[in-house]
Every structure is written in structure tokens, then in C-alpha cells.
Design a protein around this motif. Structure first.
Motif, PDB file in Angstrom:
ATOM      1  N   LEU A  43       0.990  -1.403   0.081  1.00 15.96           N
ATOM      2  CA  LEU A  43       0.033   0.067   0.023  1.00 15.96           C
ATOM      3  C   LEU A  43       0.873   1.069   0.117  1.00 15.96           C
ATOM      4  CD1 LEU A  43      -2.945   0.781   0.234  1.00 15.96           C
ATOM      5  CD2 LEU A  43      -2.848   0.839   2.541  1.00 15.96           C
ATOM      6  N   GLY A  45       1.360   5.534  -0.397  1.00 17.15           N
ATOM      7  CA  GLY A  45       0.834   7.057  -0.429  1.00 17.15           C
ATOM      8  C   GLY A  45       1.405   7.674  -1.334  1.00 17.15           C
ATOM      9  N   THR A  49      -3.165  10.493  -3.246  1.00 15.39           N
ATOM     10  CA  THR A  49      -3.808   9.022  -3.665  1.00 15.39           C
ATOM     11  C   THR A  49      -3.042   7.970  -2.761  1.00 15.39           C
ATOM     12  OG1 THR A  49      -4.038   9.823  -5.900  1.00 15.39           O
ATOM     13  CG2 THR A  49      -4.114   7.440  -5.255  1.00 15.39           C
ATOM     14  N   VAL A  50      -3.922   6.987  -2.411  1.00 13.69           N
ATOM     15  CA  VAL A  50      -3.384   5.612  -1.667  1.00 13.69           C
ATOM     16  C   VAL A  50      -3.572   4.413  -2.868  1.00 13.69           C
ATOM     17  CG1 VAL A  50      -3.649   4.087   0.037  1.00 13.69           C
ATOM     18  CG2 VAL A  50      -3.931   6.429   0.506  1.00 13.69           C
ATOM     19  N   GLU A  65      -7.060   1.806  -6.138  1.00 16.23           N
ATOM     20  CA  GLU A  65      -6.646   2.842  -5.458  1.00 16.23           C
ATOM     21  C   GLU A  65      -7.779   3.796  -4.888  1.00 16.23           C
ATOM     22  OE1 GLU A  65      -6.358   6.043  -9.277  1.00 16.23           O
ATOM     23  OE2 GLU A  65      -4.806   5.193  -8.456  1.00 16.23           O
ATOM     24  N   VAL A  73      -0.830  12.254   1.608  1.00 14.68           N
ATOM     25  CA  VAL A  73      -0.379  11.288   2.331  1.00 14.68           C
ATOM     26  C   VAL A  73       0.836  11.207   3.100  1.00 14.68           C
ATOM     27  CG1 VAL A  73      -0.417   8.583   2.601  1.00 14.68           C
ATOM     28  CG2 VAL A  73      -2.249   9.734   1.091  1.00 14.68           C
ATOM     29  N   LEU A  76       1.138   5.978   6.994  1.00 11.86           N
ATOM     30  CA  LEU A  76       0.310   4.929   6.711  1.00 11.86           C
ATOM     31  C   LEU A  76       0.560   3.821   7.620  1.00 11.86           C
ATOM     32  CD1 LEU A  76       0.492   4.184   2.806  1.00 11.86           C
ATOM     33  CD2 LEU A  76      -1.496   4.809   4.198  1.00 11.86           C
ATOM     34  N   ILE A  85      -4.723   6.147   7.717  1.00 13.48           N
ATOM     35  CA  ILE A  85      -4.057   7.080   6.642  1.00 13.48           C
ATOM     36  C   ILE A  85      -3.738   8.423   7.433  1.00 13.48           C
ATOM     37  CG2 ILE A  85      -3.875   8.324   4.440  1.00 13.48           C
ATOM     38  CD1 ILE A  85      -5.775   6.055   3.303  1.00 13.48           C
ATOM     39  N   ASP A  87      -2.885  12.207   7.100  1.00 19.98           N
ATOM     40  CA  ASP A  87      -2.778  13.364   5.811  1.00 19.98           C
ATOM     41  C   ASP A  87      -1.995  14.298   6.604  1.00 19.98           C
ATOM     42  OD1 ASP A  87      -4.450  14.395   3.208  1.00 19.98           O
ATOM     43  OD2 ASP A  87      -4.132  16.230   4.677  1.00 19.98           O
TER      44      ASP A  87
END
Length: 297
Positions: A43, A45, A49-50, A65, A73, A76, A85, A87
Motif C-alpha cells: 500500500l 501513499g 492518492t493511496v 486505488e 498522504v 500509513l 492514513i 494526511d
């Protein structure tokens, strides 16, 4: 700030001695600031977008995604089919992976905008976060929030993402102002067989710990001691201790250990006065403080 592209580079550890380059995957959606293992996949970041990748022979293969996160991001962490997540400006977004539909679903987010610098999972539903303003907060997913999960990338995006109140909000369990930018935190026990504490470090090199209480008696004792010391302890700067710990938001469910430790530096007359109000002797109060310190160190 000009940004062209980033790369996710995959290495293999050979015999525990050296690294072997397997391949690199170019991404154009923004800088890559965080990576985490997620159910045998990766996964990542990438800007706002992840993205979930699977390992391929020549490069990583994109599986799904989640776009449209607030700013960027920063952190994680994953556990099971869930991911927290962090931010860079808008605190924590809680995401769940729906394997049946192969999609990442936004489950909940924090109601307060926190510029996240670090985070640490405490359990499947609870995360501790540190921010640029020197605060440590503990957030929890409310019960039943998974039922109303929102898919901001699918057919419901037009309707759900237009309503801010449609997304469940994380509950703030604890809040405490450290006074320095928190750069990292982890769960750890510093003594063999001891209970885990939340260990944090700050930008100036300070190391601190948040120790969980295991009994109601400890909570009541330290709450009363803290209350008495707010008026009895000396204030070199003249600032009220509770106001300082609530600098950005009210302190919640955290007792000021630095203030309690100031008891040992008071004149004996003041110690005795506070001990009598706690229905204890000075020696008992000092032993209680020492036992708590020894449980951590």
C-alpha cells in the motif's frame, strides 16, 4: 515546488548480507511519502492518492486505488483489511479494503484538522497520532461505523462525497499538548515483563512516554494529586499548567506526569499538606510516584 515523477524501488535481501535490485516502478501522481505491507501486497501513499500494488516480474502491478484525499498522504499503517492514513494537514482517514469488489473504501475520518507527523496503531480501531503543533491525540473508530462505509471512487461518489456529514467521524479519546513537534512514536516495554507504554520522541531529541493506568485507584490518586499541585507547585513562567496542556485543544483523559513529579521538589511542609488532603503520608505518596516510574523504567 516542481514535481515530475517518483519511483517505488523494490529490493530483495540476499542471504541477509546484500540487496539485489529487482525493479523500479514510476508513479506520476505525486511524491511517495509512505509505504506499508498490506495483506501480501504493498500500500503506497502517492500525493493525494493511496494505491494498492501487487508484485510483478518487471514492475509493480496496480490493483486498486483511493483518490481525492485532502492534501497529501504522510503516514500509513495497516492491520488486517484496515488502514489508517495520516494526511499532512487533515488528520486521519480510516480506510477498509473490500476484497470482493477489489476497492478501498473510506470508513471514517477525524473531525479536527491535524497536521500529522507520526502515528502508531494501538489496536484494530484505535490509533495514536502526533502533529506539528506538539499535540498527541488518541483516536478511535466508533462502533458500527463500518456499516456506513463510503466508497468515494465508485458509483456512489457523486452523492456521498458531497455531504460532509455522511462520513462517520473518529472519536477523540485522549488529547495532550507536549510542547514540541512529535517526530515519532511506538508501543514498547522498557522493562522485561512490563506493560507496554506509548513512547514518543520530539524534534529536540526529548524522549517521553504515556503510561496507561490499570486500576481506578491509580486514576483517582493521580487526578487528585495533579489537582492539588496545580495550585501548590511553583510556576517559573507564571503559566497555569492546565492551560498549557490545553494550548490547542482541551487536555482530555491524560494526567500531567511532569506536574506530579514536581511533588518531590516541594518543601516538606507543602508535601505534608498535600499528603494529608490525599489521606496518605508523605512517604506513601513518594513511594507511589517511585513505583510508577519503576514500572516504566
Amino acid at each position: 515546488l516542481c514535481h515530475n515523477s517518483s519511483h517505488v524501488i523494490l529490493y530483495r535481501v540476499v542471504n541477509g548480507e546484500r540487496l539485489q535490485l529487482l525493479h523500479r516502478t514510476q508513479v506520476d501522481d505525486g511524491p511517495v511519502l509512505s509505504l506499508v505491507h498490506f495483506q501480501g501486497r504493498l500500500l503506497v501513499g502517492i500525493g493525494k492518492t493511496v494505491r494498492l500494488y501487487e508484485m510483478g516480474k518487471r514492475q509493480l502491478l496496480k490493483k486498486c486505488e483511493l483518490r481525492g484525499l485532502p492534501t497529501m498522504v504522510k503516514t500509513l499503517q495497516a492491520a488486517g483489511d484496515r488502514a489508517f492514513i495520516g494526511d499532512m494537514m487533515q488528520s486521519i482517514q480510516y480506510v477498509r479494503y473490500d476484497a470482493t469488489a477489489n476497492r478501498l473504501v473510506l470508513v471514517a475520518k477525524d473531525r479536527s484538522p491535524r497536521p500529522i507527523t507520526c502515528q502508531e496503531l494501538l489496536d484494530l480501531n484505535t490509533v495514536a497520532v502526533g502533529d506539528k503543533f506538539g499535540n498527541i491525540s488518541i483516536l478511535r473508530l466508533p462502533r458500527g461505523a463500518d456499516v456506513g462505509a463510503i466508497d468515494v471512487t465508485g458509483t456512489r461518489a457523486l452523492w456521498d462525497s458531497s455531504r460532509e456529514d455522511a462520513t462517520p467521524k473518529l472519536e477523540t479519546l485522549c488529547n495532550y499538548h507536549i510542547g514540541e513537534v512529535v517526530t515519532g512514536m511506538t508501543r514498547a516495554s522498557l522493562v522485561a515483563g512490563g506493560a507496554e507504554s506509548l513512547i514518543y520522541v520530539t524534534v529536540t531529541g526529548r524522549v517521553g512516554a504515556l503510561v496507561p493506568f490499570s486500576s481506578r485507584e491509580d486514576v483517582e490518586f493521580y487526578s487528585a494529586l495533579e489537582g492539588f499541585l496545580r495550585t501548590e507547585a511553583p510556576r517559573p513562567t507564571g503559566r497555569e499548567p492546565q492551560a498549557y496542556r490545553s494550548y490547542y485543544s482541551p487536555v482530555k483523559h491524560v494526567i500531567d506526569g511532569d506536574l506530579c513529579d514536581a511533588y518531590s521538589q516541594l518543601p516538606y511542609e507543602q508535601k505534608q499538606k498535600i499528603a494529608e488532603r490525599l489521606d496518605r503520608s508523605v512517604g506513601e505518596v513518594m513511594k507511589k510516584l517511585e513505583d510508577t516510574r519503576n514500572a516504566l523504567l
